[in-house]
Design an enzyme around this catalytic site. Structure first.
Site, PDB file in Angstrom:
ATOM      1  N   TYR A   1      -3.449  -0.775  10.609  1.00 30.14           N
ATOM      2  CA  TYR A   1      -3.343  -1.059   9.175  1.00 30.14           C
ATOM      3  C   TYR A   1      -2.051  -0.485   8.600  1.00 30.14           C
ATOM      4  CZ  TYR A   1      -4.370  -0.990   4.179  1.00 30.14           C
ATOM      5  OH  TYR A   1      -4.288  -1.163   2.825  1.00 30.14           O
TER       6      TYR A   1
ATOM      7  N   SER B   1       0.841  -1.192   0.000  1.00 32.06           N
ATOM      8  CA  SER B   1       0.000   0.000   0.000  1.00 32.06           C
ATOM      9  C   SER B   1       0.876   1.241   0.000  1.00 32.06           C
ATOM     10  CB  SER B   1      -0.892   0.017   1.251  1.00 32.06           C
ATOM     11  OG  SER B   1      -1.578   1.253   1.377  1.00 32.06           O
TER      12      SER B   1
END
Length: 264
Positions: free
Chosen positions: A107, A94
């Site tokens: 996260y 990500s």
């Protein structure tokens, strides 16, 4: 002929025996000579928790078990086969593995770990003929970013863990506004990520990193933010957080309008 195999790596599947799985794949490959394992794509991911204070240790463990340790387990399990085929490992990480933002701590921390793991792995095994590719998308709208799910989790979190002082300061409402901005700014064209995944798997000489973005201007903005000194990044995030957690609705609306103009 190609065979796709999907493997669950979540905390609900802790007893998955990768040795048995490897034997199954060996049998599949032996039945289809000269078939070989060409690519492993680690794409599993979950979102749990919010800030450090509001996230439980179980939420941290669940997120890391899927987003980081799941990638490590699957990679280690299939390395012997990839050494034989000179294939490649594709890790979907990500942009959050490079950009530090508040209130998505479990996260983002897991994605930082996944990016670091991918870079280390690349240095270690590329000399053996195995390509290691990192896919680092910006924010895309996926089922993980369902507003109903996030809103429900926020309500549950505040009712169970947030202290009274935080509630009285309008903290919950501001955090929901931030989550709404995050979701509304997400790109809806998932094909951008799929195209880069296809390149990572199919090209003879793929790039070591793909950064799927909605358009060139957004790519430029993100590049500038990632490239600027850490002190500037901290200052910008501090200013943004101060605006969102202030009592001025006008300032919030101005910021949301500016962001919507940038990403469209």
């Amino acid at each position: 002929m190609g065979i796709r195999l999907l493997i669950g790596v979540g905390p609900e599947e802790p007893q998955l025996n990768y040795h048995i799985l490897l034997k199954m794949i060996w049998c599949m490959l032996n039945e289809c000579p000269p078939a070989e394992l060409w690519a492993v794509v680690n794409n599993a991911g979950i979102v749990k928790g919010f800030s450090v204070e509001m996230s439980t240790m179980d939420e941290f463990k669940d997120v890391f078990d899927v987003n980081f340790f799941g990638t490590v387990r699957v990679t280690k399990a299939f390395l012997p086969l990839l050494k034989k085929s000179k294939g490649r490992i594709v890790n979907v990480t990500s942009l959050g593995g490079e950009v530090t933002l508040p209130f998505f701590t479990p996260y983002l921390a897991s994605k930082y770990a996944a990016v670091g793991f991918t870079d280390c792995l690349r240095h270690e095994i590329e000399m053996q003929g195995i390509s290691v590719v990192s896919i680092e998308p910006e924010v895309f709208l996926t089922p993980m970013l369902s507003w109903d799910t996030i809103d429900k989790n926020l309500d549950s979190t505040f009712s169970e863990r947030a202290n009274t002082a935080v509630k009285n300061e309008g903290y919950e409402e501001s955090l929901k506004d931030l989550a709404k901005l995050f979701i509304s700014s997400a790109c809806r064209d998932i094909s951008i990520v799929v195209d880069d995944l296809e390149s990572a798997v199919s090209l003879e000489h793929p790039d070591h990193t793909y950064k799927p973005n909605r358009h060139a201007f957004c790519r430029f903005i993100l590049f500038c933010f990632v490239s600027m000194p850490r002190s500037f990044q901290i200052l910008l995030v501090k200013i943004g957080s101060s605006i969102f957690f202030s009592k001025s609705k006008i300032l919030k609306d101005i910021v949301m309008k500016i962001i919507s103009l940038i990403i469209k």
